[in-house]
Motif scaffolding. Structure first.
Motif, PDB file in Angstrom:
ATOM      1  N   CYS A  57       0.706  -1.209  -0.023  1.00 36.94           N
ATOM      2  CA  CYS A  57      -0.001   0.063   0.110  1.00 36.94           C
ATOM      3  C   CYS A  57       0.927   1.228  -0.022  1.00 36.94           C
TER       4      CYS A  57
ATOM      5  N   VAL B 138       2.234   2.201  -3.373  1.00 41.47           N
ATOM      6  CA  VAL B 138       1.388   2.740  -4.312  1.00 41.47           C
ATOM      7  C   VAL B 138       1.206   4.125  -3.880  1.00 41.47           C
TER       8      VAL B 138
ATOM      9  N   MET C  95       1.949   7.661  -6.255  1.00 41.77           N
ATOM     10  CA  MET C  95       0.700   8.661  -6.357  1.00 41.77           C
ATOM     11  C   MET C  95       1.218  10.171  -5.641  1.00 41.77           C
TER      12      MET C  95
ATOM     13  N   ALA D 155       1.591   0.430  -9.628  1.00 42.91           N
ATOM     14  CA  ALA D 155       1.022   1.736  -9.774  1.00 42.91           C
ATOM     15  C   ALA D 155       1.563   2.573 -10.739  1.00 42.91           C
TER      16      ALA D 155
ATOM     17  N   LEU E  26      -0.947   1.530 -13.556  1.00 44.56           N
ATOM     18  CA  LEU E  26      -2.325   2.113 -13.338  1.00 44.56           C
ATOM     19  C   LEU E  26      -2.559   3.671 -13.319  1.00 44.56           C
ATOM     20  N   LEU E  27      -1.402   4.180 -12.864  1.00 40.76           N
ATOM     21  CA  LEU E  27      -1.564   5.576 -12.472  1.00 40.76           C
ATOM     22  C   LEU E  27      -1.446   6.395 -13.911  1.00 40.76           C
TER      23      LEU E  27
ATOM     24  N   SER F  79      -6.117   8.977  -9.692  1.00 39.61           N
ATOM     25  CA  SER F  79      -7.209   7.694  -9.582  1.00 39.61           C
ATOM     26  C   SER F  79      -8.012   7.289  -8.701  1.00 39.61           C
TER      27      SER F  79
ATOM     28  N   VAL G 297      -7.745   3.510  -7.570  1.00 41.82           N
ATOM     29  CA  VAL G 297      -6.491   3.168  -6.964  1.00 41.82           C
ATOM     30  C   VAL G 297      -6.678   3.488  -5.359  1.00 41.82           C
TER      31      VAL G 297
ATOM     32  N   ALA H  91      -9.079   1.043  -3.819  1.00 47.23           N
ATOM     33  CA  ALA H  91      -8.454  -0.179  -3.700  1.00 47.23           C
ATOM     34  C   ALA H  91      -7.187  -0.356  -2.674  1.00 47.23           C
TER      35      ALA H  91
END
Length: 416
Positions: free
Chosen positions: A251, A254, A258, A387, A390-391, A397, A400, A403
């Protein structure tokens, strides 16, 4: 082993604990300076450009191989004088940061830059593992000792980074400024070595040292790592502790990427929070404040509700708080989220470290802490890579954020 009370005053009355703490603070202050220099070079340097994949790749190149040093560090820490490791490893990386600074100043990137960073962080693994493995030789109050040592070390890292960021604001950001910042990390590294030199050669263990490391083979190292993993797996408290801290690091990885992207590309100055690198520094300071508060609260909470229940409460609170603070994608709420992550992460780490130190025998403790280090660093890199995929470059996001909050909540349920 000399017994101590559970207050900071009692711990600081112990000369060996005080000296080991001084070694940690100096070393981790230098880590903060160096990390700020590298982050600035890769992410915020106007002379370079990096998208999310580039940033994640930089972390992966530096941290993933560095994690693989862990098995070797653990086996050798169970054979070498830990005092000698703290002395020489800090001196070696003080020399290596000179190489890193030269590469930054020359605008060199790619493989040479990452390889130099890898060498510095590989040596750092010996320092951090030695500090953790040596702590039980300085006090018997491990929960409080970990609260003071690991928390103040984490705060020292943030303070080192904040000092470096503050100084670089006084000059035009670029390769020269970040090179000077990187070189400055050598000073606290040398100081850490000088403080560690005050210990007796065998004062920090290991107890009952085995054969000389020079006679070890790669097979011996692998066997030692496997033995450490089996030792931890056979003890349910240690096994659960390692699982929980691994999820937290997923976690945290990520959230790290971000936050970097948000402050670089999206968040403008808002209220007391500036944008850019300075805004990231405010978020890090908030995380350090949460870390410090966790050090004060966790020993008291553990005495009242127990380690396991306290970890469950921390994880259960982290989920909804991160979702609520993350979804607005505003600078003040991102800073508050940094505070929450700092508090939860340090509270969990204090409990995990204490559980491992109490449930693991001294002659394999170095190897188990290397398993620990490998797990958390691999998890961190995996999270950064995921990340990056995904980002968007903006860092915004909602999926995210939800999640990450959900994963914390599920881990709370599984850790009960």
């Amino acid at each position: 082993m000399r017994q101590a009370g559970t207050t900071v005053r009692h711990l600081l009355a112990l000369p060996d604990f005080r000296r080991l703490l001084g070694t940690r603070l100096s070393a981790q202050f230098g880590d903060g300076v160096l990390q700020a220099a590298l982050a600035g070079t890769i992410v915020f340097n106007p002379q370079r450009a990096a998208d999310p994949v580039d940033v994640a790749a930089g972390f992966a190149v530096l941290l993933l191989p560095y994690s693989l040093v862990g098995p070797f560090a653990g086996v050798w820490l169970d054979r070498w004088s830990r005092r000698q490791v703290l002395l020489w490893a800090n001196l070696v990386r003080a020399a290596l940061v000179g190489l890193v600074a030269a590469l930054v100043w020359g605008g060199v990137g790619g493989v040479p830059f990452h390889l130099a960073g890898l060498l510095v962080f590989a040596v750092a693994r010996f320092v951090l593992s030695a500090l953790s493995a040596a702590l039980p030789h300085t006090t018997g109050s491990l929960v409080s000792a970990n609260a003071v040592a690991t928390t103040s070390g984490a705060v020292a890292t943030v303070v080192g980074g904040a000092v470096a960021v503050g100084l670089v604001q006084l000059a035009a950001a670029g390769d020269t400024a970040y090179a000077v910042m990187a070189l400055a990390a050598a000073v606290p590294y040398v100081l850490a070595a000088l403080v560690a030199a005050g210990f007796g050669r065998g004062g920090l263990g290991p107890d009952g040292a085995a054969a000389a490391a020079a006679r070890m083979t790669v097979r011996d190292v692998v066997a030692g790592m496997v033995a450490g993993a089996r030792h931890a797996w056979a003890r349910p408290p240690a096994r659960t502790a390692l699982a929980v801290i691994t999820v937290h690091r997923l976690c945290f990885g990520v959230v790290t990427l971000m936050t970097l992207l948000l402050f670089r590309n999206t968040l403008a100055a808002e209220g007391p929070v500036p944008g850019g690198l300075a805004g990231l520094g405010v978020a890090l300071a908030a995380g350090a404040t949460g870390t410090l508060l966790a050090a004060v609260v966790t020993p008291v909470a553990v005495r009242r509700v127990g380690r396991r229940r306290w970890v469950t409460l921390l994880l259960a609170a982290a989920g909804p708080l991160l979702i609520a603070l993350g979804l607005p994608f505003r600078a003040p709420t991102v800073v508050l989220a940094g505070f929450v992550v700092g508090f939860v992460g340090q509270g969990v780490k204090i409990c995990v470290d204490s559980t491992l130190q109490e449930s693991i025998e001294d002659d394999v403790r170095g190897r188990v802490f290397s398993v620990y280090d490998t797990l958390v660093n691999v998890a961190y890199v995996v999270a950064l890579v995921a990340a990056a995929a995904l980002l968007p470059e903006s860092g915004v996001s909602p999926a995210v954020v939800v999640a990450v909050g959900t994963l914390y909540a599920l881990t709370a349920l599984l850790s009960r």
